[in-house]
Design a protein around this motif. Structure first.
Motif, short mmCIF file in Angstrom:
data_model
loop_
_atom_site.label_atom_id
_atom_site.label_comp_id
_atom_site.label_asym_id
_atom_site.label_seq_id
_atom_site.Cartn_x
_atom_site.Cartn_y
_atom_site.Cartn_z
N MET A 11 5.18 7.97 2.46
CA MET A 11 5.99 7.36 1.40
C MET A 11 7.31 6.79 1.93
SD MET A 11 4.55 7.78 -1.76
CE MET A 11 5.92 7.90 -2.90
N THR A 12 7.70 7.17 3.13
CA THR A 12 8.98 6.68 3.68
C THR A 12 8.84 5.35 4.42
OG1 THR A 12 8.73 7.91 5.76
CG2 THR A 12 9.86 9.04 3.95
N ASN A 13 7.64 4.75 4.40
CA ASN A 13 7.41 3.53 5.17
C ASN A 13 7.14 2.31 4.29
OD1 ASN A 13 7.62 4.62 7.86
ND2 ASN A 13 5.70 5.68 7.46
N SER A 14 7.78 2.23 3.15
CA SER A 14 7.51 1.12 2.22
C SER A 14 7.83 -0.24 2.83
CB SER A 14 8.31 1.30 0.94
OG SER A 14 8.07 0.23 0.05
N LEU B 241 -2.15 2.31 4.60
CA LEU B 241 -2.14 0.94 4.06
C LEU B 241 -1.94 0.96 2.55
CD1 LEU B 241 -5.02 -0.76 6.08
CD2 LEU B 241 -2.60 -1.36 6.18
N MET B 242 -2.57 1.91 1.88
CA MET B 242 -2.45 2.01 0.43
C MET B 242 -1.00 2.22 0.01
SD MET B 242 -4.22 4.77 -2.19
CE MET B 242 -3.54 6.25 -1.39
N ILE B 243 -0.29 3.08 0.71
CA ILE B 243 1.08 3.41 0.32
C ILE B 243 2.08 2.41 0.87
CG2 ILE B 243 2.90 5.13 0.53
CD1 ILE B 243 0.68 5.84 -1.49
N THR B 244 1.98 2.09 2.14
CA THR B 244 2.97 1.23 2.78
C THR B 244 2.90 -0.21 2.27
OG1 THR B 244 2.93 2.58 4.78
CG2 THR B 244 3.83 0.35 4.98
N TYR B 245 1.69 -0.78 2.26
CA TYR B 245 1.52 -2.17 1.86
C TYR B 245 0.90 -2.33 0.47
CZ TYR B 245 2.63 -3.34 6.69
OH TYR B 245 3.25 -3.47 7.90
N SER B 246 0.72 -1.23 -0.22
CA SER B 246 0.10 -1.24 -1.55
C SER B 246 -1.25 -1.94 -1.52
CB SER B 246 1.03 -1.91 -2.57
OG SER B 246 0.72 -1.49 -3.88
N ASP B 247 -2.00 -1.68 -0.48
CA ASP B 247 -3.28 -2.35 -0.25
C ASP B 247 -4.29 -1.98 -1.34
OD1 ASP B 247 -4.87 -3.62 2.38
OD2 ASP B 247 -6.12 -2.44 1.04
N ASN B 248 -4.79 -3.00 -2.03
CA ASN B 248 -5.71 -2.75 -3.14
C ASN B 248 -7.09 -2.29 -2.68
OD1 ASN B 248 -3.94 -3.25 -5.25
ND2 ASN B 248 -4.38 -5.44 -5.27
N VAL B 249 -7.59 -2.86 -1.59
CA VAL B 249 -8.91 -2.48 -1.10
C VAL B 249 -8.94 -1.00 -0.74
CG1 VAL B 249 -10.63 -2.80 0.73
CG2 VAL B 249 -9.49 -4.79 -0.27
N THR B 250 -7.96 -0.55 0.05
CA THR B 250 -7.94 0.85 0.46
C THR B 250 -7.62 1.77 -0.71
OG1 THR B 250 -5.62 0.68 1.16
CG2 THR B 250 -7.31 0.31 2.84
N SER B 251 -6.92 1.26 -1.71
CA SER B 251 -6.60 2.09 -2.88
C SER B 251 -7.83 2.39 -3.71
CB SER B 251 -5.55 1.38 -3.75
OG SER B 251 -4.37 1.15 -3.01
N ILE B 252 -8.64 1.35 -3.95
CA ILE B 252 -9.89 1.54 -4.70
C ILE B 252 -10.83 2.46 -3.92
CG2 ILE B 252 -11.95 0.37 -5.57
CD1 ILE B 252 -10.09 -2.09 -6.05
N TRP B 253 -10.88 2.26 -2.62
CA TRP B 253 -11.71 3.08 -1.74
C TRP B 253 -11.21 4.53 -1.76
CZ3 TRP B 253 -13.01 0.79 3.76
CH2 TRP B 253 -14.16 1.43 4.27
N SER B 254 -9.90 4.71 -1.69
CA SER B 254 -9.31 6.05 -1.69
C SER B 254 -9.57 6.77 -3.02
CB SER B 254 -7.81 5.98 -1.43
OG SER B 254 -7.55 5.52 -0.12
N GLN B 255 -9.53 6.02 -4.11
CA GLN B 255 -9.83 6.62 -5.41
C GLN B 255 -11.26 7.16 -5.42
OE1 GLN B 255 -8.60 4.43 -8.94
NE2 GLN B 255 -10.40 5.13 -10.07
N LEU C 171 -9.62 7.25 7.64
CA LEU C 171 -9.01 7.56 6.35
C LEU C 171 -7.48 7.55 6.43
CD1 LEU C 171 -9.27 8.38 3.40
CD2 LEU C 171 -9.53 10.76 4.14
N ARG C 172 -6.94 8.00 7.54
CA ARG C 172 -5.48 8.02 7.68
C ARG C 172 -4.91 6.61 7.60
NH1 ARG C 172 -2.13 10.82 12.71
NH2 ARG C 172 -0.19 11.20 11.54
N SER C 173 -5.57 5.66 8.27
CA SER C 173 -5.11 4.27 8.24
C SER C 173 -5.23 3.69 6.83
CB SER C 173 -5.92 3.42 9.22
OG SER C 173 -5.76 3.88 10.54
N ALA C 174 -6.33 4.04 6.16
CA ALA C 174 -6.54 3.54 4.80
C ALA C 174 -5.46 4.06 3.86
CB ALA C 174 -7.93 3.95 4.30
N ALA C 175 -5.15 5.34 3.96
CA ALA C 175 -4.12 5.93 3.09
C ALA C 175 -2.75 5.32 3.38
CB ALA C 175 -4.08 7.45 3.29
#
Length: 310
Positions: A211-214, A125-139, A119-123
């Motif tokens: 959030m500091t790793n955009s 990826l969601m924030i740093t790379y705006s990853d859509n797959v992990t974002s939908i999964w995280s939701q 989950l940490r990696s998914a979160a």
């Protein structure tokens, strides 16, 4: 008659002056921002708040705009809310499978089927790379849009909501897309995170670190010295570009949110009008709050992100 009119005008002036003081409005900053956005072909909203001086400035700061991928910040808060309750852990194992493939931004869509992650990696990826797959999964893991929206409502945010995959919000999804917010509210959410008031102190700190790793430094972040820490999230679809940034500046932290909608320029080139606006506002704010700074973007630095030779 003339004297009475004078009293009326003085009363009106005093009302607005007191109102501005109550809100700690930086009138000079607001005037300058209005000048910057006046010719934008679309609707631009801006909210700026200086955490040291407690002064603010805004243009359409309370208007509702699409978030695009900036909705991933409320989703992140929803995830950590579950972690705080003990329902999730950052080190929970996740197994990626090809049924989760979703296009657009991000890296996980290219993972091999049955890839093991957490989950940490998914979160991240969601924030740093705006990853859509992990974002939908995280939701999903955060309890879905309804639960995230309840959290936002509990924080006093009236308009910040997840629309996509959220029952009862289909019409709002058609209007605003994945999520919606106002410049003031989204900036306020990041302020809560910065002040260790979002979910918990520990959760706020960990979210802020993410959030500091955009990865997306081409826009507002390009106008801030690379040695100054920033926490940021960007969102972009054809007719709407947005950016949320907290700058941990030497003279004091400041946050800003730039939102646009109904954009005439829907291109995806470096010179897109909304992205030019984001860079212009960011550069102006850096120089406004750090007037002694002599830092400027390096000559031809934009060629790096455009893939051009020097």
């Amino acid at each position: 008659m003339t004297k009475n009119l004078l009293y009326v005008f003085l009363g009106i002036f005093c009302f607005f002056e007191i109102h501005a003081q109550d809100k700690n409005t930086d009138i000079t900053l607001e005037k300058e921002l209005r000048e910057i956005v006046k010719d934008f072909k679309g609707l631009a909203g801006v909210y700026v708040y200086n955490l040291k001086t407690r002064q603010e400035a805004g243009i359409h700061a309370d208007s509702v705009f699409p978030t695009a991928s900036v909705v991933k910040v409320p989703i992140l808060a929803g995830l950590f809310n579950k972690i705080e309750k003990g329902e999730l852990s950052l080190f929970d194992t996740l197994i990626y499978n090809k049924e989760r493939v979703y296009g657009g931004s991000g890296l996980m869509q290219f993972f091999k089927d049955s890839t093991r992650t957490d989950l940490r990696s998914a979160a991240a990826l969601m924030i740093t790379y705006s990853d859509n797959v992990t974002s939908i999964w995280s939701q999903e893991l955060a309890g879905g849009g309804e639960e995230i929206n309840n959290l936002m409502e509990g924080l006093g945010l009236e308009h910040t909501r997840v629309n996509s995959r959220t029952p009862g919000r289909e019409d709002l999804w058609k209007k605003y897309g994945w999520g919606q917010t106002t410049p003031r509210e989204m900036a306020g959410l990041l302020i809560k995170m910065r002040n260790r008031e979002l979910v918990s102190e520990a959760a706020s700190d960990e979210m802020y670190r993410m959030m500091t790793n955009s990865f997306y430094t081409d826009y507002a972040l390009s106008q801030i010295p690379p040695y100054v820490q920033t926490a940021a999230k960007q969102g972009m679809v054809n007719q709407s570009r947005s950016e949320l940034v907290m700058v941990n500046a030497p003279g004091g932290d400041y946050v800003f949110y730039i939102a646009t909608k109904n954009n005439e320029d829907t291109s995806w080139e470096y010179e897109n009008e909304a992205w030019v606006l984001q860079r212009k506002i960011s550069a102006f704010l850096w120089n406004y709050f750090e007037p002694e700074s002599t830092w400027k973007p390096a000559k031809n630095s934009d060629n790096l992100v455009r893939g051009l030779k020097y």
